[in-house]
Design an enzyme around this catalytic site. Structure first.
Site, mmCIF file in Angstrom:
data_model
loop_
_atom_site.group_PDB
_atom_site.id
_atom_site.type_symbol
_atom_site.label_atom_id
_atom_site.label_comp_id
_atom_site.label_asym_id
_atom_site.label_seq_id
_atom_site.Cartn_x
_atom_site.Cartn_y
_atom_site.Cartn_z
ATOM 1 N N LYS A 11 10.538 8.924 -7.598
ATOM 2 C CA LYS A 11 11.843 8.444 -8.063
ATOM 3 C C LYS A 11 12.683 9.562 -8.720
ATOM 4 O O LYS A 11 12.157 10.633 -9.055
ATOM 5 C CB LYS A 11 11.618 7.287 -9.038
ATOM 6 C CG LYS A 11 10.979 6.049 -8.383
ATOM 7 C CD LYS A 11 10.875 4.899 -9.389
ATOM 8 C CE LYS A 11 10.295 3.647 -8.744
ATOM 9 N NZ LYS A 11 10.251 2.502 -9.694
ATOM 10 N N TYR A 51 15.269 -3.165 -2.599
ATOM 11 C CA TYR A 51 14.826 -3.930 -3.768
ATOM 12 C C TYR A 51 15.372 -5.368 -3.762
ATOM 13 O O TYR A 51 15.415 -6.011 -4.819
ATOM 14 C CB TYR A 51 15.238 -3.215 -5.055
ATOM 15 C CG TYR A 51 14.310 -2.077 -5.442
ATOM 16 C CD1 TYR A 51 12.979 -2.323 -5.781
ATOM 17 C CD2 TYR A 51 14.754 -0.759 -5.477
ATOM 18 C CE1 TYR A 51 12.118 -1.295 -6.143
ATOM 19 C CE2 TYR A 51 13.896 0.287 -5.844
ATOM 20 C CZ TYR A 51 12.591 -0.005 -6.177
ATOM 21 O OH TYR A 51 11.731 1.016 -6.545
ATOM 22 N N PHE A 59 17.180 -6.787 -14.526
ATOM 23 C CA PHE A 59 17.290 -5.332 -14.461
ATOM 24 C C PHE A 59 17.722 -4.816 -13.089
ATOM 25 O O PHE A 59 17.724 -3.604 -12.852
ATOM 26 C CB PHE A 59 15.963 -4.691 -14.876
ATOM 27 C CG PHE A 59 14.772 -5.133 -14.039
ATOM 28 C CD1 PHE A 59 14.521 -4.575 -12.794
ATOM 29 C CD2 PHE A 59 13.916 -6.111 -14.505
ATOM 30 C CE1 PHE A 59 13.438 -4.982 -12.024
ATOM 31 C CE2 PHE A 59 12.826 -6.524 -13.751
ATOM 32 C CZ PHE A 59 12.586 -5.959 -12.504
ATOM 33 N N ARG A 87 -1.800 2.309 -5.776
ATOM 34 C CA ARG A 87 -1.445 1.550 -6.992
ATOM 35 C C ARG A 87 -2.295 2.006 -8.183
ATOM 36 O O ARG A 87 -1.811 2.078 -9.306
ATOM 37 C CB ARG A 87 -1.645 0.045 -6.760
ATOM 38 C CG ARG A 87 -0.762 -0.577 -5.700
ATOM 39 C CD ARG A 87 0.689 -0.677 -6.062
ATOM 40 N NE ARG A 87 0.948 -1.411 -7.272
ATOM 41 C CZ ARG A 87 2.165 -1.774 -7.688
ATOM 42 N NH1 ARG A 87 3.240 -1.436 -6.983
ATOM 43 N NH2 ARG A 87 2.325 -2.430 -8.807
ATOM 44 N N THR A 93 3.163 -0.577 -14.254
ATOM 45 C CA THR A 93 4.631 -0.430 -14.202
ATOM 46 C C THR A 93 5.177 0.177 -15.490
ATOM 47 O O THR A 93 6.016 1.080 -15.458
ATOM 48 C CB THR A 93 5.283 -1.819 -13.977
ATOM 49 O OG1 THR A 93 4.652 -2.456 -12.864
ATOM 50 C CG2 THR A 93 6.777 -1.679 -13.734
ATOM 51 N N ARG A 104 1.979 7.404 -13.865
ATOM 52 C CA ARG A 104 2.937 6.842 -14.815
ATOM 53 C C ARG A 104 2.560 7.165 -16.260
ATOM 54 O O ARG A 104 3.437 7.371 -17.095
ATOM 55 C CB ARG A 104 3.080 5.343 -14.572
ATOM 56 C CG ARG A 104 3.960 5.064 -13.334
ATOM 57 C CD ARG A 104 3.868 3.652 -12.880
ATOM 58 N NE ARG A 104 4.936 3.281 -11.941
ATOM 59 C CZ ARG A 104 4.950 2.140 -11.268
ATOM 60 N NH1 ARG A 104 3.979 1.267 -11.404
ATOM 61 N NH2 ARG A 104 5.951 1.875 -10.448
ATOM 62 N N HIS A 117 7.271 4.679 -6.878
ATOM 63 C CA HIS A 117 7.148 3.341 -6.290
ATOM 64 C C HIS A 117 5.963 3.366 -5.342
ATOM 65 O O HIS A 117 5.714 4.369 -4.685
ATOM 66 C CB HIS A 117 8.408 2.979 -5.486
ATOM 67 C CG HIS A 117 8.184 1.791 -4.586
ATOM 68 N ND1 HIS A 117 8.329 0.488 -5.022
ATOM 69 C CD2 HIS A 117 7.756 1.699 -3.292
ATOM 70 C CE1 HIS A 117 8.021 -0.338 -4.035
ATOM 71 N NE2 HIS A 117 7.674 0.377 -2.973
ATOM 72 N N GLU A 128 8.152 -1.636 4.333
ATOM 73 C CA GLU A 128 8.808 -0.544 3.604
ATOM 74 C C GLU A 128 8.775 0.759 4.410
ATOM 75 O O GLU A 128 9.737 1.527 4.387
ATOM 76 C CB GLU A 128 8.139 -0.384 2.237
ATOM 77 C CG GLU A 128 8.406 -1.588 1.331
ATOM 78 C CD GLU A 128 7.771 -1.494 -0.047
ATOM 79 O OE1 GLU A 128 8.133 -2.316 -0.911
ATOM 80 O OE2 GLU A 128 6.914 -0.609 -0.276
HETATM 81 P P1 GDP Z 1 6.053 -1.886 -9.595
HETATM 82 O O1 GDP Z 1 5.562 -2.569 -8.357
HETATM 83 O O2 GDP Z 1 4.937 -1.434 -10.500
HETATM 84 O O3 GDP Z 1 7.018 -0.760 -9.301
HETATM 85 O O4 GDP Z 1 6.851 -2.969 -10.481
HETATM 86 P P2 GDP Z 1 7.853 -4.189 -10.106
HETATM 87 O O5 GDP Z 1 7.771 -4.530 -8.640
HETATM 88 O O6 GDP Z 1 7.588 -5.268 -11.091
HETATM 89 O O7 GDP Z 1 9.296 -3.603 -10.442
HETATM 90 C C1 GDP Z 1 9.948 -2.731 -9.552
HETATM 91 C C2 GDP Z 1 10.633 -1.646 -10.348
HETATM 92 O O8 GDP Z 1 11.674 -2.219 -11.127
HETATM 93 C C3 GDP Z 1 9.749 -0.933 -11.372
HETATM 94 O O9 GDP Z 1 8.965 0.090 -10.819
HETATM 95 C C4 GDP Z 1 10.780 -0.387 -12.346
HETATM 96 O O10 GDP Z 1 11.382 0.813 -11.881
HETATM 97 C C5 GDP Z 1 11.830 -1.495 -12.336
HETATM 98 N N1 GDP Z 1 11.626 -2.400 -13.475
HETATM 99 C C6 GDP Z 1 10.644 -3.336 -13.650
HETATM 100 N N2 GDP Z 1 10.772 -3.974 -14.833
HETATM 101 C C7 GDP Z 1 11.866 -3.420 -15.438
HETATM 102 C C8 GDP Z 1 12.540 -3.641 -16.680
HETATM 103 O O11 GDP Z 1 12.140 -4.488 -17.490
HETATM 104 N N3 GDP Z 1 13.638 -2.862 -16.920
HETATM 105 C C9 GDP Z 1 14.105 -1.929 -16.028
HETATM 106 N N4 GDP Z 1 15.203 -1.222 -16.324
HETATM 107 N N5 GDP Z 1 13.506 -1.708 -14.851
HETATM 108 C C10 GDP Z 1 12.398 -2.424 -14.564
#
Ligand code: GDP
Length: 140
Positions: A11, A51, A59, A87, A93, A104, A117, A128
């Site tokens: 990212k 997304y 968010f 993962r 996350t 991370r 991601h 994807e």
């Molecule tokens: P991942 O699969 O671990 O990437 O997590 P998710 O699928 O839940 O979320 C996708 C992406 O959205 C995350 O990697 C973050 O970049 C973003 N994201 C998730 N939760 C938040 C939040 O609470 N605030 C913000 N600004 N971004 C978030």
């Protein structure tokens, strides 16, 4: 477990801090092989489409703005159990909850600016990968 492919994005927070190589080293050290890679600037339309599953989340706007704020490196990773392995190497996350040694934990700045991601399931990985790569760009 058979050889799988998964999709990864390095990212903008990570490309800005010149961490691309260090992150790829984490993948390779875990036994994942980069079989496709390109550095791109995502368009707003691409980021919104990619997304779309998060469209209703509070968010979403922030996430899209962040993903188009700088270059990203989109990649296909291949290896044994690649989806789960990626993962695992990525970590949780929220970097505050990520395990020691994960990408991370070591590099992410916040739950939003979390450096990488990775696909969450084989079916998502296939979708994807198709979103960003044609078959002839993937060289195993
Ligand atoms: P991942 O699969 O671990 O990437 O997590 P998710 O699928 O839940 O979320 C996708 C992406 O959205 C995350 O990697 C973050 O970049 C973003 N994201 C998730 N939760 C938040 C939040 O609470 N605030 C913000 N600004 N971004 C978030």
């Amino acid at each position: 477990m058979a050889i799988q492919r998964t999709f990864s994005i390095i990212k903008p927070d990570a490309t800005a801090r010149n961490l691309t190589g260090k992150i790829i080293a984490k993948f390779e050290d875990a036994g994942l092989r980069v079989v496709a890679s390109k550095r791109i600037r995502m368009t707003r339309e691409q980021a919104e489409g990619f997304y779309a599953v998060h469209k209703e989340r509070p968010f979403f706007g922030e996430l899209v703005d962040f993903m188009i704020s700088g270059p990203v490196v989109v990649q296909v990773l291949e290896g044994e159990d690649a989806v789960a392995k990626n993962r695992e190497v990525m970590g949780a996350t929220n970097p505050a909850e990520a395990a020691p040694g994960t990408i991370r934990k070591e590099f992410a700045l916040s739950i939003g600016e979390n450096s990488v991601h990775g696909s969450d399931a084989p079916e998502t990985a296939a979708e994807e990968i198709k979103f960003f790569f044609s078959d002839d760009e993937i060289v195993g």
